[in-house]
Motif scaffolding. Structure first.
Motif, mmCIF file in Angstrom:
data_model
loop_
_atom_site.group_PDB
_atom_site.id
_atom_site.type_symbol
_atom_site.label_atom_id
_atom_site.label_comp_id
_atom_site.label_asym_id
_atom_site.label_seq_id
_atom_site.Cartn_x
_atom_site.Cartn_y
_atom_site.Cartn_z
ATOM 1 N N GLN A 495 -58.602 -18.044 95.266
ATOM 2 C CA GLN A 495 -59.455 -19.051 94.608
ATOM 3 C C GLN A 495 -59.106 -19.271 93.142
ATOM 4 N N VAL A 539 -70.552 -18.304 90.282
ATOM 5 C CA VAL A 539 -71.961 -18.285 89.893
ATOM 6 C C VAL A 539 -72.385 -16.870 89.483
ATOM 7 N N VAL A 660 -66.441 -25.310 86.161
ATOM 8 C CA VAL A 660 -65.708 -24.427 85.248
ATOM 9 C C VAL A 660 -64.271 -24.923 85.099
ATOM 10 N N LEU A 665 -61.492 -26.656 91.116
ATOM 11 C CA LEU A 665 -62.519 -27.198 92.007
ATOM 12 C C LEU A 665 -61.898 -28.173 93.001
ATOM 13 N N ALA A 729 -73.818 -23.289 87.059
ATOM 14 C CA ALA A 729 -72.870 -23.576 88.141
ATOM 15 C C ALA A 729 -73.495 -23.373 89.517
ATOM 16 N N LYS A 730 -72.974 -24.097 90.492
ATOM 17 C CA LYS A 730 -73.306 -23.880 91.902
ATOM 18 C C LYS A 730 -71.997 -23.513 92.614
HETATM 19 N N1 MCN Z 1 -65.299 -23.675 90.648
HETATM 20 C C1 MCN Z 1 -65.584 -24.391 89.509
HETATM 21 N N2 MCN Z 1 -66.869 -24.665 89.177
HETATM 22 C C2 MCN Z 1 -67.901 -24.242 89.949
HETATM 23 C C3 MCN Z 1 -67.631 -23.490 91.103
HETATM 24 C C4 MCN Z 1 -66.317 -23.206 91.408
HETATM 25 O O1 MCN Z 1 -64.661 -24.804 88.813
HETATM 26 N N3 MCN Z 1 -69.132 -24.544 89.629
HETATM 27 C C5 MCN Z 1 -63.901 -23.432 91.041
HETATM 28 C C6 MCN Z 1 -63.242 -22.291 90.278
HETATM 29 O O2 MCN Z 1 -61.864 -22.594 90.159
HETATM 30 C C7 MCN Z 1 -63.455 -21.122 91.208
HETATM 31 C C8 MCN Z 1 -63.335 -21.750 92.581
HETATM 32 O O3 MCN Z 1 -63.828 -23.079 92.404
HETATM 33 O O4 MCN Z 1 -62.538 -20.091 91.012
HETATM 34 C C9 MCN Z 1 -64.128 -21.069 93.713
HETATM 35 O O5 MCN Z 1 -65.359 -20.686 93.233
HETATM 36 P P1 MCN Z 1 -66.645 -20.223 94.071
HETATM 37 O O6 MCN Z 1 -67.340 -21.389 94.601
HETATM 38 O O7 MCN Z 1 -67.372 -19.302 93.184
HETATM 39 O O8 MCN Z 1 -66.083 -19.442 95.345
HETATM 40 P P2 MCN Z 1 -65.568 -17.950 95.439
HETATM 41 O O9 MCN Z 1 -64.602 -17.699 94.379
HETATM 42 O O10 MCN Z 1 -66.707 -17.014 95.600
HETATM 43 O O11 MCN Z 1 -64.735 -18.015 96.751
HETATM 44 C C10 MCN Z 1 -65.336 -17.931 98.018
HETATM 45 C C11 MCN Z 1 -65.124 -19.151 98.845
HETATM 46 C C12 MCN Z 1 -65.314 -18.842 100.256
HETATM 47 S S1 MCN Z 1 -66.826 -18.238 100.701
HETATM 48 C C13 MCN Z 1 -64.279 -18.950 101.154
HETATM 49 S S2 MCN Z 1 -64.527 -18.595 102.784
HETATM 50 C C14 MCN Z 1 -62.996 -19.362 100.704
HETATM 51 C C15 MCN Z 1 -63.027 -20.157 99.493
HETATM 52 O O12 MCN Z 1 -63.828 -19.670 98.567
HETATM 53 N N4 MCN Z 1 -61.894 -18.652 100.982
HETATM 54 C C16 MCN Z 1 -60.725 -18.979 100.351
HETATM 55 N N5 MCN Z 1 -61.856 -20.668 99.080
HETATM 56 C C17 MCN Z 1 -60.694 -20.040 99.402
HETATM 57 N N6 MCN Z 1 -59.529 -20.392 98.820
HETATM 58 C C18 MCN Z 1 -58.402 -19.703 99.091
HETATM 59 N N7 MCN Z 1 -57.250 -20.097 98.502
HETATM 60 N N8 MCN Z 1 -58.401 -18.648 99.941
HETATM 61 C C19 MCN Z 1 -59.525 -18.258 100.575
HETATM 62 O O13 MCN Z 1 -59.507 -17.209 101.359
#
Ligand code: MCN
Length: 778
Positions: A495, A539, A660, A665, A729-730
């Motif tokens: 991610q 988050v 972020v 995203l 953030a969400k």
């Molecule tokens: N982000 C952002 N602003 C926000 C939320 C997120 O800019 N308000 C961006 C950021 O770059 C952040 C990314 O999105 O690093 C992901 O953020 P987040 O929503 O917090 O998700 P997680 O990091 O907790 O990742 C978990 C989620 C899930 S549940 C699965 S399943 C999944 C996914 O992410 N598996 C993935 N994306 C994946 N992407 C890759 N490459 N590999 C996986 O295994």
């Protein structure tokens, strides 16, 4: 907001390493003296093991050890188990049987582990596996979810109807009352196919035992290193957590499926202890779909009650959720209750009742996979609205508009008990309609028709429950030279966490990302973590980091006050293009955060009542979920002669609160839509109904989306920051998948509706589309 702060489209720092062959993925790990393990798996969907003879195999060249279920019993290993109770439909206690790690007496799905063979080389372990002599007595099996729910063939003799438990939500009496006064009721059955994650790197594990410390180390590509350690310690080996270390390096994709404790983890550890040498297991590509948890696989009967003007009055859904042959842990039930909450979607539905039946079948277990129940829920409500519109003669968009929860009604507690806090659902839809030129669609449909093509457009207004309650941890450790290490409890699997969290750190403290080391995934180095799932890292992890940074600022102010000979209250901390600095308010007396950090390590420079050093931790535990939401519009073209489909336009409006990293995203939404598209159009785990064999064991039969399947996507944010965390953030990691399933299938059905096609189940392959068209023409 500097070059690297929150909101900047920073390119991923980790990519240089990962894309140039310098990643440290699971299979890059090799330890001196390691032996190699191979898992012998069941070739049958359901069979009794009448005889298991290891004699010849044990004498095969290179063989060091063979473990069977009996060895796990003898070693007194525990099973994971489900730490809560539920009830069956008749009120009796839930039926759940956890897998021990290796089969005992009976196998209940193709791929179930039977024995672990450890040899000097992998080839020797595989050869020896062929010499294990097993007499199977095959039994009747059931793999289809609806078939299993009929209970004609039992997976377990002591649970003849295959129903493990029933999970209910909402208010049945209120829903019945709403249906009683409805002008219209629309009923449909939706089948949500079984899929499998197919990450880039199949799983692996190396077990190590240190006889000196009597301590295990597990190298494994897991999403929750600390929870894996806890589970291994408290549930499996029953030893103090301090006697296990889990190290997850770069994880080559997880998607929920690399969630936590798999049987192979305990097997390599036990084998390592018995052999006093490291034991390495690597899952092969063709083994993975048999070895790992699958996902989705639901049958939902849904009913929507409407008044004469099309206002939604009530929703009732009965879901049969295939959980597999074993309920090894709560993971195998998560998708069933993850399905429930967002079934009412972004709509004002005053009464709702949902019952999810956890159905056991002779299949791999199902568990969270990108969206974990929310894509299924969104699929049901968004398809039902389209079907209601078609059946009752409403316009699909007007019907949605009439029922979307307006922003002024938020916060709201929905009929299924969720507390949506913020968002602007009508604005999302409006922006998506404009961006996709929804009004111009009729003209585009005519143009397609002139070229002999069918054209359809689909819309969905997804909402999901993400980043729910539960802690996360962060630590900022300065070094005596003034730079720092950032340690996070969240575990990156692709991610871009290093970039995201360095951005938060830069925003708060002005630290240059180039001089910050990033560490995650090692339970000996990072104090605590829950890990990455449910789009929670930004988050909850980001907020924990925010808290740690606040502590750095607070301590830094006291140090700076002492060094600048001012009162604590007069010190201000600001971040500008030069970085973070402490200054005496209204003067030009200032010290950079680096200088303050350096001073903190120098004997005699701090006030007597301040501890030396500058390292702070933060934990954050949100009181409630965030509710990322948005609108997806998909447009497809279909060749009526072949059923071949092309996605010609895809628009996403997303609200993930404060963004972020807009680049990160977009990447997440692309990937999420790709996984939704895969399920909607091509991917499916198929079992043979008679034999229970998995017919989609290779990429020849399990169709994955490729670059040329993916459409160009127009993605625009419509952020409404939440007040439930300091970042606003969400969660975002699953959002793309949640919206994609219904938007795509709604578009396909819209294209086919003029031919009289009223329903189609996923995956909408060209063959299925062709058959549906043929059926309708006939
Ligand atoms: N982000 C952002 N602003 C926000 C939320 C997120 O800019 N308000 C961006 C950021 O770059 C952040 C990314 O999105 O690093 C992901 O953020 P987040 O929503 O917090 O998700 P997680 O990091 O907790 O990742 C978990 C989620 C899930 S549940 C699965 S399943 C999944 C996914 O992410 N598996 C993935 N994306 C994946 N992407 C890759 N490459 N590999 C996986 O295994």
């Amino acid at each position: 907001m500097g070059e690297f702060g929150i909101g900047q489209p920073v390119r991923r720092f980790e990519d240089k390493r990962l894309l140039s062959g310098n990643g440290r993925f699971q299979n890059d790990n090799n330890l001196l003296g390691q032996a190699h393990a191979y898992v012998l798996r069941s070739p049958h969907a359901h069979a009794r093991i009448d005889r298991l003879d290891l004699a010849v195999a044990k004498t095969a060249p290179g063989v060091q050890l063979i473990l069977t279920g009996d060895d796990l019993v003898e070693a007194k290993l525990g099973a994971m188990g489900v730490p809560f109770q539920r009830k069956r439909p008749d009120g009796s206690p839930m039926f759940a049987r956890a897998h021990l790690g290796l089969a005992q007496g009976t196998v209940r799905y193709v791929g179930e582990p039977i024995a672990l063979i450890v040899a000097e080389t992998l080839a020797q372990a595989k050869d020896a596996a062929e010499l294990i002599d097993i007499d199977f007595e095959t039994l009747a099996s059931v793999t289809d979810t609806a078939d299993a729910a009929e209970g004609k063939i039992a997976v377990w003799p002591d649970c003849p109807d295959n129903i493990s438990n029933l999970f209910e939500a909402g208010n049945k009496a209120a829903a019945d009352a709403a249906f009683a006064k409805a002008a219209h009721v629309v009923k449909r059955r939706y089948v949500i196919s079984r899929v499998y994650a197919h990450f880039m790197e199949p799983r692996g594990a190396i077990g190590v035992w240190d006889p000196g410390e009597d301590r295990f180390t597990l190298y494994a590509d897991v999403q929750y290193p600390h929870r894996v350690r806890q589970a291994l310690a408290t549930r499996i080996f029953k030893i103090p957590e301090s006697r296990i270390r889990v190290i997850a390096g770069d994880v080559g994709g997880g998607f929920g499926t690399k969630g936590w404790q798999y049987p192979e983890h305990r097997l390599v550890l036990l084998a390592a202890k018995k052999l006093r040498r490291p034991v390495k297991w690597t899952c092969e590509r063709s083994e993975a779909i048999q070895a790992d948890e699958h996902a989705r696989d639901n049958v939902s009967d849904a009913e929507l009650a409407l008044d004469k003007d099309g206002r939604f009055l009530g929703l009732k859904v009965k879901t049969l959720a295939n959980v597999g042959a074993y309920i090894s842990s709560e993971r195998n039930l998560l998708a069933t209750f993850g399905n429930v909450g967002t079934l009412v979607g972004t709509y004002d539905i005053p009464a709702a009742y949902v019952g999810v039946y956890a159905v056991m079948a002779n299949t791999n277990g199902t568990a969270p996979y990108r969206g974990a129940g929310r894509p299924e829920a969104t699929y049901v409500i968004e398809r039902l609205i389209d079907d209601a519109a078609r059946e009752l003669g409403f316009d699909r968009v007007e019907l949605r508009s009439k029922n979307l929860i307006p922003p002024e009604r938020l916060p709201i507690k929905t009929a299924l008990g969720l507390n949506y806090d913020c968002g602007d659902f009508p604005a999302n839809q409006q922006k998506a309609l404009e961006q996709s030129d929804w009004m111009g669609f009729a003209k585009r449909r005519d143009e397609s028709k002139a070229r002999g093509r069918l054209r359809g457009i689909g819309i969905a207004n997804p909402i999901e429950k993400a980043a729910g309650p539960g802690q996360e941890f962060a630590e900022i450790r300065f070094h005596p030279s003034g730079n720092a290490t950032l340690l996070m409890g969240s575990k990156n699997q692709g991610q871009g966490h290093e970039t995201t969290f360095k951005q938060v750190l830069n925003e708060k403290l002005g630290l240059d990302p180039a001089v910050v080391q990033y560490i995650d995934g090692d339970t000996d180095r990072v104090a605590f973590g829950i890990g990455t799932n449910g789009s929670r890292s930004t988050v909850i992890g980001g907020s924990a980091l925010w808290m740690a940074a606040d502590k750095v600022i607070a301590k830094g102010k006291r140090i700076a006050a002492h060094l600048l000979e001012a009162a604590d209250a007069d010190i201000e901390f600001t971040v500008n293009d030069d970085g973070g600095a402490f200054a005496v308010a209204g003067t030009d007396r200032r010290l950079s955060i680096t200088d303050v950090a350096k001073a903190s390590f120098q004997a005699g420079r701090l006030p007597r009542d301040l501890e030396g050093g500058l390292y702070e931790t933060g934990t954050f535990s949100p009181e409630d979920n965030t509710y990322p939401n948005g609108c997806h519009v998909c447009e497809v073209e279909i060749d009526p002669d072949t059923g071949a489909l092309e996605i010609v336009r895809y628009v996403v409006i997303d609200d993930v609160g404060t963004v972020v990293n807009p680049l990160g995203l977009k990447g997440q939404i692309h990937g999420g839509v790709a996984q939704g598209l895969g399920q909607a159009l091509m991917e499916e785990v198929v079992y043979d109904r008679e034999s229970g064999q998995n017919l989609t064991g290779s990429f020849m039969d399990y169709a994955m989306p490729r670059a040329d399947t993916m459409p160009y996507m127009e993605i625009t944010s419509n952020p409404v920051p939440t007040k439930r965390n300091p970042l606003g953030a969400k969660g975002a990691g699953e959002a793309g998948t949640v919206g994609a399933l219904p938007a795509i299938v709604n578009a396909v059905i819209d294209a086919l509706a003029p031919l009289g096609v009223a329903s189609l189940d996923m995956p909408a392959t060209s063959q299925r589309i062709w058959q549906a068209m043929r059926g309708a023409r006939a």
